[in-house]
Design a protein around this motif. Structure first.
Motif, PDB file in Angstrom:
ATOM      1  N   ASP A 198     -13.192  46.489   4.389  1.00 44.96           N
ATOM      2  CA  ASP A 198     -11.966  45.895   3.838  1.00 44.96           C
ATOM      3  C   ASP A 198     -11.779  44.469   4.351  1.00 44.96           C
ATOM      4  O   ASP A 198     -11.383  43.570   3.601  1.00 44.96           O
ATOM      5  N   SER A 199     -12.070  44.297   5.634  1.00 45.52           N
ATOM      6  CA  SER A 199     -11.931  42.957   6.209  1.00 45.52           C
ATOM      7  C   SER A 199     -12.927  41.983   5.585  1.00 45.52           C
ATOM      8  O   SER A 199     -12.607  40.816   5.332  1.00 45.52           O
ATOM      9  N   HIS A 200     -14.144  42.503   5.316  1.00 46.97           N
ATOM     10  CA  HIS A 200     -15.174  41.631   4.742  1.00 46.97           C
ATOM     11  C   HIS A 200     -14.886  41.300   3.277  1.00 46.97           C
ATOM     12  O   HIS A 200     -15.001  40.151   2.844  1.00 46.97           O
ATOM     13  N   PHE A 201     -14.466  42.323   2.507  1.00 49.57           N
ATOM     14  CA  PHE A 201     -14.254  42.119   1.077  1.00 49.57           C
ATOM     15  C   PHE A 201     -12.926  41.445   0.768  1.00 49.57           C
ATOM     16  O   PHE A 201     -12.642  41.115  -0.380  1.00 49.57           O
ATOM     17  N   SER A 202     -12.069  41.305   1.794  1.00 53.81           N
ATOM     18  CA  SER A 202     -10.817  40.588   1.559  1.00 53.81           C
ATOM     19  C   SER A 202     -11.065  39.105   1.295  1.00 53.81           C
ATOM     20  O   SER A 202     -10.191  38.404   0.780  1.00 53.81           O
ATOM     21  N   LYS A 203     -12.247  38.662   1.615  1.00 51.17           N
ATOM     22  CA  LYS A 203     -12.621  37.281   1.323  1.00 51.17           C
ATOM     23  C   LYS A 203     -13.107  37.200  -0.117  1.00 51.17           C
ATOM     24  O   LYS A 203     -14.100  37.812  -0.474  1.00 51.17           O
ATOM     25  N   ASN A 204     -12.398  36.437  -0.972  1.00 50.21           N
ATOM     26  CA  ASN A 204     -12.639  36.431  -2.416  1.00 50.21           C
ATOM     27  C   ASN A 204     -14.013  35.909  -2.795  1.00 50.21           C
ATOM     28  O   ASN A 204     -14.512  36.236  -3.878  1.00 50.21           O
ATOM     29  N   TYR A 205     -14.623  35.101  -1.953  1.00 50.81           N
ATOM     30  CA  TYR A 205     -15.872  34.469  -2.364  1.00 50.81           C
ATOM     31  C   TYR A 205     -16.963  35.496  -2.617  1.00 50.81           C
ATOM     32  O   TYR A 205     -17.818  35.319  -3.483  1.00 50.81           O
ATOM     33  N   PHE A 206     -16.956  36.616  -1.901  1.00 52.74           N
ATOM     34  CA  PHE A 206     -17.992  37.637  -2.096  1.00 52.74           C
ATOM     35  C   PHE A 206     -17.868  38.252  -3.482  1.00 52.74           C
ATOM     36  O   PHE A 206     -18.846  38.333  -4.238  1.00 52.74           O
ATOM     37  N   ASN A 250     -16.206  37.093  -6.097  1.00 50.74           N
ATOM     38  CA  ASN A 250     -16.385  36.078  -7.149  1.00 50.74           C
ATOM     39  C   ASN A 250     -17.855  35.774  -7.369  1.00 50.74           C
ATOM     40  O   ASN A 250     -18.318  35.633  -8.520  1.00 50.74           O
ATOM     41  N   ASN A 251     -18.616  35.697  -6.285  1.00 51.34           N
ATOM     42  CA  ASN A 251     -20.049  35.430  -6.424  1.00 51.34           C
ATOM     43  C   ASN A 251     -20.745  36.560  -7.160  1.00 51.34           C
ATOM     44  O   ASN A 251     -21.582  36.330  -8.041  1.00 51.34           O
ATOM     45  N   GLN A 252     -20.387  37.791  -6.799  1.00 52.52           N
ATOM     46  CA  GLN A 252     -20.993  38.939  -7.469  1.00 52.52           C
ATOM     47  C   GLN A 252     -20.611  38.981  -8.942  1.00 52.52           C
ATOM     48  O   GLN A 252     -21.440  39.293  -9.810  1.00 52.52           O
ATOM     49  N   LYS A 253     -19.357  38.643  -9.218  1.00 50.08           N
ATOM     50  CA  LYS A 253     -18.893  38.657 -10.614  1.00 50.08           C
ATOM     51  C   LYS A 253     -19.585  37.561 -11.419  1.00 50.08           C
ATOM     52  O   LYS A 253     -20.019  37.795 -12.568  1.00 50.08           O
ATOM     53  N   ASN A 254     -19.713  36.378 -10.889  1.00 46.93           N
ATOM     54  CA  ASN A 254     -20.378  35.278 -11.598  1.00 46.93           C
ATOM     55  C   ASN A 254     -21.832  35.601 -11.865  1.00 46.93           C
ATOM     56  O   ASN A 254     -22.365  35.303 -12.942  1.00 46.93           O
ATOM     57  N   GLN A 255     -22.462  36.266 -10.902  1.00 42.08           N
ATOM     58  CA  GLN A 255     -23.851  36.662 -11.110  1.00 42.08           C
ATOM     59  C   GLN A 255     -23.961  37.686 -12.237  1.00 42.08           C
ATOM     60  O   GLN A 255     -24.886  37.635 -13.058  1.00 42.08           O
ATOM     61  N   ALA A 256     -22.998  38.631 -12.301  1.00 40.01           N
ATOM     62  CA  ALA A 256     -23.020  39.641 -13.354  1.00 40.01           C
ATOM     63  C   ALA A 256     -22.778  39.006 -14.718  1.00 40.01           C
ATOM     64  O   ALA A 256     -23.419  39.375 -15.725  1.00 40.01           O
ATOM     65  N   ILE A 257     -21.847  38.054 -14.794  1.00 41.52           N
ATOM     66  CA  ILE A 257     -21.575  37.380 -16.076  1.00 41.52           C
ATOM     67  C   ILE A 257     -22.804  36.615 -16.532  1.00 41.52           C
ATOM     68  O   ILE A 257     -23.200  36.662 -17.708  1.00 41.52           O
ATOM     69  N   SER A 258     -23.432  35.890 -15.611  1.00 38.99           N
ATOM     70  CA  SER A 258     -24.643  35.143 -15.963  1.00 38.99           C
ATOM     71  C   SER A 258     -25.748  36.085 -16.415  1.00 38.99           C
ATOM     72  O   SER A 258     -26.503  35.800 -17.359  1.00 38.99           O
ATOM     73  N   SER A 259     -25.854  37.238 -15.717  1.00 40.26           N
ATOM     74  CA  SER A 259     -26.884  38.207 -16.082  1.00 40.26           C
ATOM     75  C   SER A 259     -26.656  38.766 -17.474  1.00 40.26           C
ATOM     76  O   SER A 259     -27.595  38.920 -18.266  1.00 40.26           O
ATOM     77  N   PHE A 260     -25.386  39.064 -17.809  1.00 42.95           N
ATOM     78  CA  PHE A 260     -25.098  39.606 -19.132  1.00 42.95           C
ATOM     79  C   PHE A 260     -25.351  38.549 -20.212  1.00 42.95           C
ATOM     80  O   PHE A 260     -25.908  38.851 -21.281  1.00 42.95           O
ATOM     81  N   SER A 261     -24.948  37.309 -19.959  1.00 40.64           N
ATOM     82  CA  SER A 261     -25.161  36.229 -20.942  1.00 40.64           C
ATOM     83  C   SER A 261     -26.639  36.031 -21.196  1.00 40.64           C
ATOM     84  O   SER A 261     -27.090  35.856 -22.353  1.00 40.64           O
ATOM     85  N   LYS A 262     -27.433  36.076 -20.158  1.00 42.40           N
ATOM     86  CA  LYS A 262     -28.874  35.920 -20.307  1.00 42.40           C
ATOM     87  C   LYS A 262     -29.459  37.108 -21.070  1.00 42.40           C
ATOM     88  O   LYS A 262     -30.374  36.956 -21.890  1.00 42.40           O
TER      89      LYS A 262
END
Length: 438
Positions: free
Chosen positions: A41-49, A51-63
């Motif tokens: 919980d402490s680690h995932f409370s940081k949004n960058y993790f 957001n990075n995973q989500k951006n990678q998934a969006i890029s993967s789906f677009s590709k």
């Protein structure tokens, strides 16, 4: 055949150890889960993790759409990508209407005329170019759940291992104790009966060890008894052989004199015949004593037939018979009888043999000038017979084998009683204690 559930202490201990191990494993699992979830919980409370995973998934789906030239209605292929990613939910919109929803089954996806989605999100839509048209998509990501699952699996494995370890500790304690008993039994098999068996705990294994230890002690006592009996019999045989050899030698000498007529006068002949007769009676007396000894000592205690008697009447009769004989030989008596009525169970023949032996010794060794003291009384559910006499110091030294007193001791023991024989200076006394019937 019915068997009681949990009929042994060892089974109960095993069940309790399982319950204890399970409780400890649950506590460890919950503790690890709490710690692990707190760290995640402490680690995932940081949004960058996220957001990075989500951006990678969006890029993967677009590709994926671009590489496979998917059209907006290729729902099956879109679903394949969603299933491959596992931790995403995908929503596709065309002109503000929901075209695809990965949360619902294929049979409920909106084919044909799409309906307006009243819950269409705003501000989180991403442009997506299909082969036939442009659309917008909304993606929900749950990549952090993968790590929660991993932590849960890890916690479960650790808790299970703790359960196994605790159980093994209990089992190891018992197997170690069994190994100790096995080694100690080998020591006993080797002949070292003095080795004490280790007794640990209060279960069936401890009872087994206690039983082995008691059996070891009983065996030692039996060996000691056999050794004592062997030594006693050896001493008896040695003493008897000496006592028999002396009169036999004299008897043979007298008979040789008579046989070869080496006597001088008829008076000498009569004297040799008389002496031969005396030695023959002496040999008969010794052989009778020896036969009596072996009869008593080789008879099973269970074969002793007991009869109930009035204690006062029986003792008066037994003592009276002996007094009558000894008074004829010039002895005096002091009798202190018991006024309490009691009943006693004895074998009359055996008890009479005891009194015959005791008073026969008095006839041989007692001083006639001092009265013989006889007293019997009741104390602690026992009748005690006390006989005392002064030793005649003017007698020549007499070698006695002690067969009579040994026979008396054995007879009294077979009646569950005790006999004490002591000599203090010139006073000799015998004390016999027998249980009375309640």
């Amino acid at each position: 055949m019915n068997k009681k559930f949990l009929c042994t202490k060892l089974e109960i201990k095993l069940i309790l150890s399982i319950i204890f191990s399970f409780i400890m494993a649950c506590i460890i699992f919950i503790s690890l889960e709490t710690i692990g979830e707190s760290i995640l919980d402490s680690h995932f409370s940081k949004n960058y993790f996220i957001n990075n995973q989500k951006n990678q998934a969006i890029s993967s789906f677009s590709k994926y759409v671009s590489d496979n030239k998917l059209k907006i209605n290729d729902h099956d292929k879109i679903t394949q990508w969603v299933h491959k990613e596992k931790y995403v939910n995908l929503y596709i919109y065309k002109d503000s209407q929901l075209i695809y929803n990965s949360d619902i089954n294929d049979s409920t996806i909106y084919y044909g005329k799409p309906e307006e989605n009243p819950f269409m999100p705003t501000g989180s839509l991403y442009e997506i170019k299909f082969a036939d048209t442009d659309a917008k998509m909304y993606m929900e990501c749950f990549f952090q759940y993968k790590y929660y699952y991993i932590v849960s699996i890890f916690d479960g494995v650790i808790a299970f291992l703790c359960f196994i370890v605790i159980m093994l500790i209990f089992i190891k304690r018992k197997t170690t104790y069994i190994e100790i008993l096995e080694n100690e039994l080998k020591i006993l098999e080797g002949g070292n009966l003095s080795h004490e068996i280790t007794i640990s705990g209060k279960d069936e294994l401890a009872s087994l060890a206690q039983g082995i230890n008691e059996m070891r002690k009983s065996f030692i006592e039996q060996l000691d008894s056999e050794n004592k009996a062997y030594l006693a019999n050896s001493e008896l045989i040695t003493a008897m052989s000496h006592d028999l050899r002396t009169p036999l030698t004299a008897l043979v000498g007298y008979l040789d004199i008579i046989e070869y007529k080496k006597y001088k006068t008829d008076e000498n002949l009569r004297q040799y015949i008389h002496n031969s007769r005396e030695k023959a009676y002496q040999i008969k007396y010794l052989s009778d004593k020896l036969f009596e000894y072996f009869t008593v000592f080789n008879t099973n205690d269970d074969n002793l037939e007991l009869e109930a008697f009035d204690g006062n009447e029986l003792l008066e009769q037994l003592v009276g018979e002996q007094i009558f004989i000894l008074e004829d030989n010039g002895f005096n008596f002091q009798i202190d009888s018991c006024n309490t009525t009691f009943c006693i169970e004895v074998n009359l023949i055996s008890i009479r043999r005891v009194f015959d032996n005791i008073f026969s010794n008095i006839t041989k060794y007692a001083d006639k000038m001092v009265p013989i003291k006889v007293k019997y009384y009741i104390q602690n559910q026992l009748v005690t017979i006390y006989i005392e006499n002064k030793i005649n110091n003017n007698l020549k030294a007499v070698n006695s084998t002690g067969i009579g007193l040994k026979t008396c001791k054995k007879i009294i023991e077979r009646h569950n009683g005790q006999i004490t024989v002591e000599k203090q200076k010139n006073i000799f006394f015998v004390q016999i204690s027998l249980p009375i019937k309640s």
